[in-house]
Enzyme design. Structure first.
Site, PDB file in Angstrom:
ATOM      1  CD  GLU A   3      -2.446   1.815   0.262  1.00 58.64           C
ATOM      2  OE1 GLU A   3      -3.263   1.099  -0.325  1.00 58.64           O
ATOM      3  OE2 GLU A   3      -2.190   2.989  -0.093  1.00 58.64           O
ATOM      4  CG  ASN A  63     -10.826   7.106  -4.327  1.00 60.58           C
ATOM      5  OD1 ASN A  63     -10.194   7.956  -3.706  1.00 60.58           O
ATOM      6  ND2 ASN A  63     -10.972   7.137  -5.633  1.00 60.58           N
ATOM      7  CB  THR A  64     -12.867   1.695  -0.399  1.00 59.28           C
ATOM      8  OG1 THR A  64     -12.490   1.186  -1.673  1.00 59.28           O
ATOM      9  CG2 THR A  64     -14.018   0.882   0.160  1.00 59.28           C
ATOM     10  N   GLY A 103     -23.708   3.364   0.159  1.00 59.17           N
ATOM     11  CA  GLY A 103     -23.891   1.974   0.536  1.00 59.17           C
ATOM     12  C   GLY A 103     -23.549   1.065  -0.615  1.00 59.17           C
ATOM     13  CB  THR A 123     -23.495  10.646   0.974  1.00 50.24           C
ATOM     14  OG1 THR A 123     -24.191   9.514   0.466  1.00 50.24           O
ATOM     15  CG2 THR A 123     -24.231  11.159   2.192  1.00 50.24           C
ATOM     16  CD  GLU A 124     -25.952   9.230  -5.844  1.00 52.40           C
ATOM     17  OE1 GLU A 124     -25.349   8.198  -5.535  1.00 52.40           O
ATOM     18  OE2 GLU A 124     -25.927   9.719  -6.975  1.00 52.40           O
ATOM     19  NE  ARG A 164     -27.895  14.456  -4.532  1.00 47.33           N
ATOM     20  CZ  ARG A 164     -27.260  13.803  -5.499  1.00 47.33           C
ATOM     21  NH1 ARG A 164     -27.850  13.609  -6.659  1.00 47.33           N
ATOM     22  NH2 ARG A 164     -26.046  13.343  -5.329  1.00 47.33           N
ATOM     23  NE  ARG A 167     -22.959   8.964  -7.856  1.00 48.98           N
ATOM     24  CZ  ARG A 167     -22.168   8.210  -7.146  1.00 48.98           C
ATOM     25  NH1 ARG A 167     -21.049   7.756  -7.659  1.00 48.98           N
ATOM     26  NH2 ARG A 167     -22.483   7.898  -5.908  1.00 48.98           N
ATOM     27  CD  GLU A 174     -12.213   4.693  -9.072  1.00 54.14           C
ATOM     28  OE1 GLU A 174     -12.230   4.623  -7.826  1.00 54.14           O
ATOM     29  OE2 GLU A 174     -12.245   5.765  -9.697  1.00 54.14           O
ATOM     30  NE  ARG A 220     -18.690   4.501  -8.864  1.00 53.35           N
ATOM     31  CZ  ARG A 220     -19.283   5.023  -7.790  1.00 53.35           C
ATOM     32  NH1 ARG A 220     -20.419   4.527  -7.330  1.00 53.35           N
ATOM     33  NH2 ARG A 220     -18.762   6.071  -7.187  1.00 53.35           N
TER      34      ARG A 220
END
Ligand code: ADP
Length: 595
Positions: free
Chosen positions: A181, A189-190, A196, A400-401, A404, A425, A558, A568
């Site tokens: 790493e 990024n995870t 979710g 985060t989405e 919304r 998106r 990714e 995505r």
């Protein structure tokens, strides 16, 4: 390679520290004031500064000639990102006897907070912090070897979600695994994923009466991706998704809350209970499992080359901590993420994205793609780069989405809605960019906040405007109060009467915006996900330009292309990481066993 933001950062830090430390309240000098013949006045000193999520408090213990210990507390720093700075920088400072240490890449604000707080404590102790500039002569305890050879059955490159998942599956299958790493921390990024994991046909969906299916999941993913996706990979994603959720539960990361995500026909996004962000939650479970199984992770070490012999993978070259590693192995799993933090690469494939901010961790610069291409891998869909519509621009924080999904709306500078907030998106991003100033405001109420603990992070990072009524909120964000009040009233009518929305929004409409306080976050699009990458088959084998599998080379996450096509949909990154991470771990294990 570790990112050095040392000089400019340190100059800024020092200037800031000198200002903030002028305030005597910042230092708590509670030591005995005995005159000392050394360079320091012995004692314990306290300093305070602002990190990413709030205050960071440093306690520095000085003896006459040494910084003996430093402890920092910053309870609101992001778990797994800022918390790494809180944990690691004090140790480095004591080892090197200076505050001038490298910031933790990816945790810039928290790193600065730690340095500022320690500087404040030292200043309170009367230390001329500038005199601690390193001279380059700090002795090291042991001579550092410059070359090292290691071996493992499987080397996993990258400790994000896909890499850790693959490593765990391969370990569970009995293989000896080494993870490399490049950052000082796991997660990539995870760890920043807030929503979710999409999955169809899960027990939770059945329990909640959601009539979803693998076929609808495939349709949504294909249509969300403008049918550029590889349908076989999408089918694998959808078919294995429910098992992926069950697997996460088996490793201590149950996803028990079900919500809508943009582009999904059903409630399909599985999230931790209480609305906690999914990324840190699964990263924590995965890293705990890997630690329990004693899987070795080489931190601060970047893979630079995949070694092949007669076309088969036989090793990896990596550098880190002043060591060049040659690691002999039988299989490599590439899990280095995409290239969203590599502006040069992004603009090479899409010049329109020049100057865009990125939500990506700084290590996500396409290393895996470059290494795979060097051994003949084919890459696909490289020009497919996703911008996320709701990113706070000052800090590049992705909102985060789910905000919304829980009921927030988007308004422009006129205080008016302008698009279906729950669309995909790419379309929401485009709509925001067409508004005045290329930005918009998310507007929501206390009910949304109560249902989504991720919002607490935004509040403590000072990204959210909060008022007891909509008129004051409108003033704060510079829109006409009457218009905003009318916009919210119209929206509330639509939600409560279940009437047809003017922008044809059909999801995330469980509650109206009615409970004070009211909130606003200013957002605009930023680079988020690179859909293209290394071509794989459904067994996560990396394919060459002639379409054959490269023996011993696997990839997941990714770094690969094909699953998401041109766009995505929210909740599919974690699904990909879990489903294809597991497949890569299993396939690489089987390859090694039969090799
Ligand atoms: P995914 O979602 O596909 O798992 P992430 O972005 O979560 O991807 O994780 C990718 C990880 O790979 C990050 O932790 C990143 O620092 C690491 N990484 C990227 N390039 C290299 C490299 N050359 N050597 C080692 N690790 C790398």
């Amino acid at each position: 390679m570790k990112k050095r933001i040392f000089s400019i950062f340190m100059i800024m830090v020092f200037a800031f520290a000198m200002i903030s430390c002028g305030n005597k309240d910042d230092g708590n000098n509670n030591q005995e004031q005995t005159p000392s013949a050394g360079i320091y006045t012995p004692g314990t000193y306290e300093g305070k500064a602002t990190g990413y999520g709030g205050d960071i408090i440093a306690k520095v213990e000085l003896s006459a000639n040494r910084i003996e210990s430093i402890t920092c507390i910053g309870e609101n720093e992001t778990n797994g990102i800022g918390s790494v700075a809180i944990e690691k920088l004090p140790t480095a400072m004591v080892e090197q006897q200076t505050v001038y240490v490298d910031a933790i890449a990816g945790a810039t604000y928290s790193s600065k907070g730690v340095v500022d707080a320690v500087t404040a404590a030292l200043t309170a102790a009367g230390v001329d912090v500038q005199s601690l500039q390193p001279t380059g002569t700090v002795p090291t305890a042991e001579p550092i070897p410059t070359e090292e050879t290691m071996s493992a059955d499987i080397v996993v490159i990258g400790a994000g979600g896909a890499g850790m998942t693959a490593a765990l599956e391969a370990t569970n299958a009995g293989r000896n695994v080494l993870i490399i790493e490049k950052q000082a921390m796991v997660g990539g990024n995870t760890i920043k994923a807030t929503g979710g994991m999409n999955a169809a046909g899960t027990q939770l969906q059945k329990d909640e009466g959601v009539d979803d299916s693998v076929e609808v999941f495939i349709d949504d993913t294909m249509s969300g991706g403008n049918y550029v996706n590889n349908e076989e990979l999408v089918r694998t994603l959808a078919e294995r998704s429910a098992d992926g959720v069950a697997w996460l539960e088996s490793i201590g990361a149950p996803l028990k809350s079900l919500t809508f995500s943009g582009g999904a026909s059903f409630k399909r996004m599985h999230a931790p209970e209480g609305g906690a962000a999914v990324g840190p939650y699964i990263v924590q479970a995965l890293s705990q499992q890997l630690a329990d199984k004693n899987v070795n992770i080489l931190y601060n070490t970047a893979a630079t080359e995949i070694v092949t012999t007669n076309g088969e993978v036989t090793g990896v070259i990596a550098t880190g901590n002043n060591i060049k590693y040659t690691i002999n192995c039988e299989a490599v799993i590439l899990a280095t993420g995409g290239f969203g933090a590599n502006e040069e690469m992004v603009t090479k494939y899409n010049p329109d994205l020049a100057g865009f901010k990125t939500t990506n961790s700084p290590g996500i610069v396409g290393d895996g793609i470059r290494m795979a291409e060097a051994v003949g891998a084919n890459v696909i869909d490289m020009e497919q780069i996703q911008v996320h519509p709701t990113v706070e621009q000052e800090t590049s924080t992705l909102i985060t989405e789910s905000v919304r999904g829980q009921g927030a709306i988007l308004v422009n500078k006129n205080g008016e809605r302008f698009f279906n907030e729950m669309s995909t998106r790419d379309l929401v991003s485009k709509a925001i960019m067409q508004q005045e100033g290329g930005s918009a405001y998310l507007i929501f109420d206390q009910q949304v906040r109560d249902n989504l603990s991720a919002i607490e992070t935004y509040v403590s990072a000072d990204l959210v405007e909060e008022e007891d009524n909509l008129a004051d909120l409108a003033e704060d964000i510079g829109v006409d109060p009457e218009t905003l009040i009318k916009t919210v009233a119209d929206w509330n009518d639509t939600v409560t009467n279940k009437s047809k929305d003017v922008f044809e929004r059909t999801t995330g409409m469980d509650r109206a915006i009615t409970v004070a306080p009211y909130y606003a976050i200013k957002v605009a699009p930023a680079i988020h996900h690179t859909m293209g990458g290394v071509q794989i088959d459904t067994q996560a084998q990396v394919l060459s330009k002639t379409g054959t599998a490269i023996p011993g080379l696997f990839a997941a996450g990714e770094v690969t292309g094909g699953v998401h096509g041109a766009n995505r949909i929210g909740g599919n990154a974690v699904a990909e990481v879990v489903v294809f991470g597991r497949i890569a771990g299993q396939s690489a294990s089987a390859y090694v066993q039969n090799h």
